[in-house]
Design a protein around this motif. Structure first.
Motif, mmCIF file in Angstrom:
data_model
loop_
_atom_site.group_PDB
_atom_site.id
_atom_site.type_symbol
_atom_site.label_atom_id
_atom_site.label_comp_id
_atom_site.label_asym_id
_atom_site.label_seq_id
_atom_site.Cartn_x
_atom_site.Cartn_y
_atom_site.Cartn_z
ATOM 1 N N ASN A 9 49.617 54.750 50.811
ATOM 2 C CA ASN A 9 49.874 53.527 52.586
ATOM 3 C C ASN A 9 48.669 53.657 53.443
ATOM 4 N N VAL A 10 48.120 52.206 53.733
ATOM 5 C CA VAL A 10 47.463 52.224 54.803
ATOM 6 C C VAL A 10 47.991 51.751 56.013
ATOM 7 N N GLY A 12 48.644 50.328 59.496
ATOM 8 C CA GLY A 12 48.763 49.356 59.859
ATOM 9 C C GLY A 12 47.652 49.420 59.871
ATOM 10 N N GLY A 13 47.326 47.261 60.195
ATOM 11 C CA GLY A 13 46.227 46.873 60.571
ATOM 12 C C GLY A 13 44.911 47.241 60.153
ATOM 13 N N GLU A 14 44.564 48.414 59.583
ATOM 14 C CA GLU A 14 43.632 48.456 59.085
ATOM 15 C C GLU A 14 43.088 48.199 57.281
ATOM 16 N N THR A 15 44.340 47.321 56.038
ATOM 17 C CA THR A 15 43.883 46.641 55.421
ATOM 18 C C THR A 15 42.435 46.548 55.047
ATOM 19 N N ARG A 42 47.596 45.805 45.690
ATOM 20 C CA ARG A 42 48.121 45.407 46.728
ATOM 21 C C ARG A 42 49.714 45.004 46.609
ATOM 22 N N CYS A 43 50.601 45.653 47.061
ATOM 23 C CA CYS A 43 51.960 45.080 46.883
ATOM 24 C C CYS A 43 52.682 44.262 47.809
ATOM 25 N N TYR A 50 49.396 50.061 48.238
ATOM 26 C CA TYR A 50 49.027 50.051 47.437
ATOM 27 C C TYR A 50 49.038 50.853 45.970
ATOM 28 N N ALA A 51 48.615 50.160 45.067
ATOM 29 C CA ALA A 51 48.833 51.777 43.749
ATOM 30 C C ALA A 51 47.687 51.631 43.440
ATOM 31 N N LEU A 52 47.205 52.810 43.297
ATOM 32 C CA LEU A 52 45.463 52.958 42.389
ATOM 33 C C LEU A 52 45.734 53.746 41.378
ATOM 34 N N LEU A 53 45.749 52.963 40.175
ATOM 35 C CA LEU A 53 45.707 52.988 38.803
ATOM 36 C C LEU A 53 44.336 53.554 38.500
#
Length: 97
Positions: A9-10, A12-15, A42-43, A50-53
């Protein structure tokens, strides 16, 4: 093969800044012994999620090798300040293709 899934979870405003930092950081993880591959997703419903795999040869390649390395300190410096809350990380093994 072990699949690491990190739910990120990033803030807000920093993606945009996160994605730019990840582009730099991904070479760090890709250089580690036992690393196989990774992808960042990215969702669509929650654009700051985000999901990092990451695929590893063994659990220890991630938990001891990567996390215990000097390179992990670089990874942390580039990425960890973007997360709120800190990510959950779980490891999976393939049962059926």
């Amino acid at each position: 093969m072990i699949l690491e899934i990190a739910n990120l979870n990033v803030k807000g405003g920093e993606t945009g800044a996160f994605e730019a930092a990840f582009k730099q950081a991904q070479s760090i993880i890709a250089s580690m012994p036992g690393y196989i591959s990774h992808e960042l997703q990215r969702c669509l419903e929650r654009p700051n999620h985000y999901a990092l795999l990451v695929r590893w040869d063994t659990l220890q390649a991630h938990t001891e090798g990567f996390r215990g390395s000097p390179q992990y300190q670089q990874w942390k410096a580039l990425l960890h300040h973007f997360y709120d809350p800190f990510p959950t990380v779980e490891h999976y093994e393939l049962i059926a293709p």
